[in-house]
Scaffold this motif. Sequence first.
Motif, short mmCIF file in Angstrom:
data_model
loop_
_atom_site.label_atom_id
_atom_site.label_comp_id
_atom_site.label_asym_id
_atom_site.label_seq_id
_atom_site.Cartn_x
_atom_site.Cartn_y
_atom_site.Cartn_z
N TYR A 281 0.82 -1.20 0.00
CA TYR A 281 0.00 0.00 0.00
C TYR A 281 0.86 1.26 0.00
CZ TYR A 281 -4.06 -2.90 0.95
OH TYR A 281 -5.05 -3.84 0.85
N LEU A 282 0.33 2.28 -0.67
CA LEU A 282 0.88 3.63 -0.65
C LEU A 282 -0.05 4.50 0.19
CD1 LEU A 282 1.93 4.59 -4.31
CD2 LEU A 282 3.32 4.91 -2.26
N THR A 283 0.53 5.36 1.04
CA THR A 283 -0.27 6.28 1.83
C THR A 283 0.28 7.69 1.71
OG1 THR A 283 -0.84 4.56 3.45
CG2 THR A 283 -1.12 6.84 4.14
N ALA A 284 -0.62 8.64 1.50
CA ALA A 284 -0.26 10.06 1.50
C ALA A 284 -0.75 10.67 2.80
CB ALA A 284 -0.90 10.77 0.31
N TRP A 285 0.12 11.48 3.45
CA TRP A 285 -0.17 12.06 4.75
C TRP A 285 -0.10 13.58 4.66
CZ3 TRP A 285 -0.52 8.40 8.88
CH2 TRP A 285 -0.07 7.10 8.57
N ASP A 286 -0.88 14.23 5.48
CA ASP A 286 -0.74 15.68 5.65
C ASP A 286 0.59 15.94 6.35
OD1 ASP A 286 -0.94 18.31 7.10
OD2 ASP A 286 -2.84 18.38 6.04
N ALA A 329 1.12 11.68 -7.51
CA ALA A 329 1.08 11.82 -6.06
C ALA A 329 -0.30 12.23 -5.55
CB ALA A 329 2.13 12.84 -5.62
N PHE A 330 -1.03 13.02 -6.33
CA PHE A 330 -2.31 13.55 -5.85
C PHE A 330 -3.33 12.45 -5.59
CE2 PHE A 330 -6.64 14.96 -6.95
CZ PHE A 330 -6.84 15.85 -5.91
N SER A 331 -3.48 11.55 -6.55
CA SER A 331 -4.52 10.52 -6.45
C SER A 331 -3.96 9.13 -6.19
CB SER A 331 -5.34 10.49 -7.74
OG SER A 331 -4.51 10.16 -8.85
N LEU A 332 -2.64 8.98 -6.19
CA LEU A 332 -1.98 7.68 -6.05
C LEU A 332 -2.41 6.72 -7.15
CD1 LEU A 332 -2.13 7.17 -2.16
CD2 LEU A 332 -0.43 8.37 -3.54
N GLN A 333 -2.60 7.26 -8.34
CA GLN A 333 -2.96 6.46 -9.51
C GLN A 333 -1.70 6.09 -10.28
OE1 GLN A 333 -5.32 8.57 -12.36
NE2 GLN A 333 -5.28 6.94 -13.89
N CYS A 334 -1.63 4.85 -10.74
CA CYS A 334 -0.47 4.38 -11.49
C CYS A 334 -0.54 4.89 -12.93
CB CYS A 334 -0.41 2.85 -11.49
SG CYS A 334 1.06 2.18 -12.31
#
Length: 417
Positions: A281-286, A329-334
């Motif tokens: 999994y990929l996670t984007a954090w504030d 990076a915005f949507s974590l779309q490949c």
Amino acid sequence: MGRRRAPELYRAPFPLYALQVDPSTGLLIAAGGGGAAKTGIKNGVHFLQLERINGRLSASLLHSHDTETRATMNLALAGDILAAGQDAHCQLLRFQAHQQKGNKAEKAGSKEQGPRQRKGAAPAEKKCGVETQHEGLELRVENLQAVQTDFSSDPLQKVVCFNHDNTLLATGGTDGYVRVWKVPSLEKVLEFKAHEGEIEDLALGPDGKLVTVGRDLKASVWQKNQLVTQLQWQENGPTFSSTPYRYQACRFGQVPDQPAGLRLFTVQIPHKRLRQPPPCYLTAWDGSNFLPLRTKSCGHEVISCLNVSESGTFLGLGTVTGSVAIYIAFSLQCLYYVREAHGIVVTDVAFLPEKGRGPELLGSHETALFSVAVDSRCQLHLLPSRRSVPVWLLLLLCVGLIVVTILLLQSAFPGFL
């Protein structure tokens, strides 16, 4: 239809483990080696000159720096200083590049060091590569300070990074300690126990906060040696009752079009290898409050490395099975994926910088990602520019469609209006 392949940019005479790109000169810096074992495999740092030849990006060996019996396993770049993780030590290197002129450059171009041209390069490319040496780069590399950064029973520095103004660097290794050092004196200014066991990765933010991830399944945010918070990626993600996950990598990235914005990106992988592996999994954090923004699966191949583009727009991933991917990076779309590009573990990935010589070398592509692996190869991954239609053109097309529809109705039904 055959398998998609990435072009091979360069092949070194030793396994490659670390990669950096200098934005000012456009130098691609690849490092690795066979270590202290007497196998005949050398250890070194190779400085590659990137050029566009006949519309294609190519790399040629500009300088080979011998690291004797020490293989470089990780790199960080700050201006003209490289921090190289070599066994239990951190070695600082300074490189200075300047333009060659006239016959001196031509002479240097005729006496190449090592495999200057890419394997299988076309004759025209080789000739052009030599001719550009009239105004090519000449490089000098010197060893600066070195210091031991890990003190476990089997010591190894696993990660190194600089802070935002390049005055400090942080190291982590198998003993679980974070150590912070002044640059370039390597005087220790901070030391604390961050994890029980190995530190897998760390990242320094512009506000001085430090994020560490370790084999103990934890990811922690620190202000100096004080724990600020523990990251909890599954707060808005999937839950698994019987599958423990650990954090493999962490990187800070800018928020495009928001100069003050900051994001943290982490990769989570299964802690144990299973016959039927669950997804990673990929996670984007504030980047200010460290709350998870979104989490998405990035496939069942175990992720080995992560990097973020200079503007924070793209994420680059490598896997233990040799695959390479680019995500937005915005949507974590490949957006890009090459299965088993290397066929063996990808050890590092790096984006072509978007400043300095980056735009000149990038050409018409949206971004370029470099990958290295234990197979000694450096590969190039180009993302074509995504076609976009301006908003004004869409509005104009809508108005035109309405007008044409009204005219057709008026022609078919004379009393329509």
